[in-house]
Write an enzyme that holds these catalytic residues in place. Structure first.
Site, PDB file in Angstrom:
ATOM      1  N   CYS A  45      -2.679  -0.658  12.905  1.00 40.06           N
ATOM      2  CA  CYS A  45      -2.633  -1.873  13.740  1.00 40.06           C
ATOM      3  C   CYS A  45      -3.257  -1.679  15.105  1.00 40.06           C
ATOM      4  O   CYS A  45      -3.575  -2.643  15.784  1.00 40.06           O
ATOM      5  CB  CYS A  45      -1.193  -2.319  13.963  1.00 40.06           C
ATOM      6  SG  CYS A  45      -0.324  -2.613  12.449  1.00 40.06           S
ATOM      7  N   GLU A  51       0.836  -1.199   0.000  1.00 45.95           N
ATOM      8  CA  GLU A  51       0.000   0.000   0.000  1.00 45.95           C
ATOM      9  C   GLU A  51       0.879   1.261   0.000  1.00 45.95           C
ATOM     10  O   GLU A  51       0.624   2.210  -0.744  1.00 45.95           O
ATOM     11  CB  GLU A  51      -0.904  -0.026   1.241  1.00 45.95           C
ATOM     12  CG  GLU A  51      -2.030   0.971   1.219  1.00 45.95           C
ATOM     13  CD  GLU A  51      -2.922   0.856   2.466  1.00 45.95           C
ATOM     14  OE1 GLU A  51      -2.645   0.004   3.339  1.00 45.95           O
ATOM     15  OE2 GLU A  51      -3.881   1.632   2.559  1.00 45.95           O
ATOM     16  N   GLU A  55     -12.598  -3.954  18.689  1.00 46.13           N
ATOM     17  CA  GLU A  55     -12.308  -4.132  17.267  1.00 46.13           C
ATOM     18  C   GLU A  55     -12.909  -5.430  16.723  1.00 46.13           C
ATOM     19  O   GLU A  55     -13.507  -5.453  15.645  1.00 46.13           O
ATOM     20  CB  GLU A  55     -10.789  -4.146  17.064  1.00 46.13           C
ATOM     21  CG  GLU A  55     -10.351  -4.330  15.625  1.00 46.13           C
ATOM     22  CD  GLU A  55      -8.845  -4.574  15.510  1.00 46.13           C
ATOM     23  OE1 GLU A  55      -8.279  -5.250  16.386  1.00 46.13           O
ATOM     24  OE2 GLU A  55      -8.243  -4.074  14.548  1.00 46.13           O
ATOM     25  N   CYS A  61       2.535  -1.575  22.203  1.00 47.27           N
ATOM     26  CA  CYS A  61       1.737  -2.658  22.786  1.00 47.27           C
ATOM     27  C   CYS A  61       2.366  -3.264  24.033  1.00 47.27           C
ATOM     28  O   CYS A  61       1.664  -3.817  24.875  1.00 47.27           O
ATOM     29  CB  CYS A  61       1.532  -3.754  21.756  1.00 47.27           C
ATOM     30  SG  CYS A  61       1.068  -3.124  20.155  1.00 47.27           S
TER      31      CYS A  61
END
Lengths: 584, 159
Positions: free
Chosen positions: A302, A285, A364, A509
């Site tokens: 993400c 992309e 999500e 994260c």
């Protein structure tokens, strides 16, 4: 630096001017109890647990906010101090819903620990009556608030406002009616909460917890008709050991895999494989947008906390977001299509559980857009690192004694690029490794694939790298307050970039809202972000394959199923779209 | 009410916007802005608070926290006639609670509310400085003292 001479409990020491009494006491190895204190985030002297005697002062003073000055004399453990702390604690406990036996934070509760430490043996004041109980807010897919356990320390408010700038919770009313909640007492799900869970990570008690999926996961495991597949995000291995007495920063990937297998699941895979796939799609992309004059900067997608933040606050940037689903969603889609076909499993019977360092992944996973690949949800349940630890404990597994085992084939073999996804800058670095090779048509040697400029815990990092003769302007932000600063500077035309990585949680994260909770006494003085990230960078370094496009599983997946990265089929299964949501 | 209109064409929102523009760069100006907003609208419903949030950049939750902290801010509209029942010590011991209960019954509403026709709103307050007349109620600027509950319907009938 100017220093001052002070005395704490008779011990003379020299400390920098402006140090608080609490910090100075630490230097003298004197431990002062705290409850509302969270270094740099919440230093407001609200709970009065840290009161000390200061010679010459009229009353007891809160050590967390009292700055030292020349000649200051502090007494931290007189009868007067102990009595004051104890009465205050008794008052805090008087309207605390003392369900310690069944509380999710039992044995990891700062209030419980204080009660023991201060030797409280009798609470003279009455407990909550049923009438005074506040309703539990379980409207959110990610976060549950039980104000009956809240001690009004305001740590959640501080992290939500100051660190994340999400600012959906505040102190409401005053006096005995004081409570933490949203504007107009709306349920959390009806606000612009992004589900990052940083509030849970800093809550000293059981007032904030994740919306648990443990019961349905146990049921799926017990159901003989269900084929239960676990996938674990990279950051989970960087924290789960902390729940079982391993040191912060101690690697335990192999034990984690063994533990999950012993829960009775059918397969244990690594979300890192999904991350490798994400890199193929997102890298493509990026290349397409650069080559074809597409919308730049491209911003990573993400982190579902970041996505919802963008949808609420920066709808003008939605076209900049990568259309890639997050790695665990991509992986769920692959499992229920390609893998199910290959193994002859009915996707209706496959139950995919994502173990994540994240509470926003729970939201999500139930988004409507995440149901289009197989016709079923990509991911059936999302467990936080904490929930996995609880299941392991419930199953009676001795985590520390487990042997190391590997993830299952064929979906368990990821590259180092997938591993570093769990730390701020990791997605960017992983993408650069692949994009560089694709553009040059060569394979960069191992010593040239470490992009140190995007590593580290600074909130905003900038770099310009030359990839095959093309200059790419990069920015990396972690923590939504930093994301806001970065986007505001782009909006104002002050900065220009080609590729941006944003993670909702500070440090990425590894410091996610679903990780093992460390009390303020640890969090305030240890950099969890660095310690945990080290595990991921070490694992990356140790892996034979460190670029996503070198993963043989990924090659096979494109050869047999998707064709090329960015193909129509890949777009249908692995990409998503976003919705502009209101500001409130 | 019109506060959520994007171009602020109505007079009340224009007035509030002028207040915000004048105040918003001063630290600690939120309370002043909310005071003015309450002057303009009579109370601070969600639309007004959102308007303040949008134009100051202060989070809505923080504004709501301030509004609910201070007793002088109201989330509910006030009536044409504002009844204040003194619950200070002297009035209280002289039976103010009985007066308040009777008012609630006659008007069929609770403290803090407003009648459906907008005629009366009912609030309780601390000492109004007329202890010699206890128990006392104020309706707008009129003071009624040495009350017994049975006088309540007659007083309300005057408005």
């Amino acid at each position: 630096m100017k220093t001052v001479n002070i005395k704490i409990d008779g011990v003379a020491l020299t400390v920098p001017e402006g140090t608080t009494v609490l910090e100075a006491a630490r230097m003298a190895n004197v431990s002062i109890p705290t409850l509302c204190f969270l270094k740099d985030i919440n230093q407001i002297g609200a709970c009065r647990m840290c009161v000390v005697e200061i010679k010459g002062a009229r009353a007891l003073q809160a050590a967390c906010v009292y700055p030292v000055s020349e000649g200051l004399e502090v007494i931290t453990n007189s009868q007067k101090v102990r009595d004051a702390r104890k009465v205050t604690l008794e008052l805090i406990l008087s309207n605390h819903d003392r369900q310690c036996l069944t509380c999710v934070r039992s044995e990891n509760c700062e209030l419980q620990k204080l009660s023991k430490q201060l030797n409280v043996k009798d609470i003279r004041f009455k407990a909550l009556t049923d009438k005074e109980m506040q309703p539990i807010d379980n409207s959110s897919a990610s976060i549950v608030r039980n104000n009956n356990k809240c001690v009004l320390c305001r740590r959640c408010v501080a992290v939500c406002q100051k660190v994340q700038t999400v600012s959906v919770i505040e102190t409401i009313e005053r006096g005995f009616r004081t409570r933490i909640g949203c504007a107009f007492d709306k349920p959390l799900a009806e606000t612009s909460c992004v589900n990052c869970g940083q509030c849970i990570a800093v809550c000293p008690v059981g007032a904030l917890t994740e919306n648990t999926h443990i019961p349905q996961v146990w049921n799926a495991i017990a159901d003989p008709d269900k084929y239960v597949v676990f996938q674990t995000a990279p950051a989970v291995r960087a924290s789960i050991g902390e729940a079982f007495g391993l040191a912060i920063g101690e690697r335990c990937t192999g034990k984690m895999v063994s533990a999950i297998r012993r829960l009775g699941v059918d397969k244990v895979f690594d979300t890192d494989t999904g991350a490798d796939l994400t890199i193929m799609e997102e890298g493509t992309e990026l290349l397409n947008r650069i080559k074809n004059g597409g919308k730049l900067p491209l911003i990573t997608s993400c982190s579902p906390g970041w996505i919802k933040f963008c949808e609420h606050n920066y709808p003008d940037f939605l076209d900049n977001l990568s259309s890639c689903k997050s790695p665990h969603q991509m992986f769920g889609a692959v499992l229920k299509t390609y893998y199910a076909q290959k193994m002859g499993i009915d996707p209706a019977k496959m139950y995919v559980v994502s173990v994540m360092p994240c509470t926003a992944k729970k939201f999500e996973a139930q988004r409507e857009e995440m149901k289009n690949s197989s016709g079923y949800v990509d991911v059936d349940a999302v467990l936080t690192t904490r929930e996995l630890a609880r299941m392991i404990e419930e199953a009676g597994i001795d985590f520390k004694a487990l042997p190391d085992t590997d993830f299952d084939d064929p979906m368990g073999n990821a590259t180092g690029a997938g591993v570093i996804f769990g730390a701020t800058g990791g997605v960017m670095e992983a993408a650069l490794r692949t994009v560089a090779d694709v553009l040059t048509g060569e394979s960069a040697p191992m010593e040239k694939i470490d992009y140190h400029a995007v590593r580290g815990i600074e909130g905003i990092k900038e770099a310009e790298v030359e990839v095959a003769g093309i200059k790419v302007r990069l920015a990396v932000a972690s923590g939504l307050g930093n994301a806001r600063k970065l986007l505001d500077s782009i909006r104002a035309g002050k900065a220009q970039y080609d590729f941006i990585e944003i993670m909702a949680c500070p440090g990425g994260c590894v410091n996610g809202g679903g990780q093992i909770i460390q009390p303020s006494s640890v969090r305030s003085w240890t950099d969890l972000r660095t310690e945990r990230a080290k595990i991921l960078y070490d694992e990356d370094k140790a892996l034979p394959l460190r670029k996503s496009h070198d993963n043989p599983m990924i090659k096979e997946l494109y050869d047999e199923f998707y064709g090329n990265p960015g193909s129509e089929k890949a777009h249908h299964d692995l990409h998503t779209h976003y919705i502009a949501r209101g500001k409130y | 009410m019109g506060v959520d209109c994007g171009n602020c064409s109505d007079e009340k929102s224009r007035k509030l916007l002028a207040v915000i523009e004048a105040e918003k760069d001063n630290p600690g100006s939120l309370i002043r802005i909310l005071h003015e907003a309450q002057e303009i609208y009579g109370y601070l419903p969600i639309e007004v608070q959102k308007f303040v949030a949008d134009n100051t950049g202060i989070p809505l939750a923080e504004i709501y926290g301030v509004v609910t902290f201070y007793a002088q801010f109201s989330l509910k509209p006030k009536g044409q006639n504002k009844i204040n029942v003194c619950l200070g010590t002297a009035c209280y011991v002289k039976g103010a609670e009985g007066i308040l209960d009777r008012l609630k019954k006659e008007l069929n509403m609770d403290v803090g509310d407003c009648t459906e026709d907008g005629k009366f709103s009912l609030d309780a307050c601390r000492c109004v400085g007329a202890c010699g007349l206890a128990p006392v109620i104020m309706i707008n600027d009129d003071c009624y003292g040495r009350l017994v509950p049975d006088q309540v319907p007659g007083i309300l009938a005057k408005y």
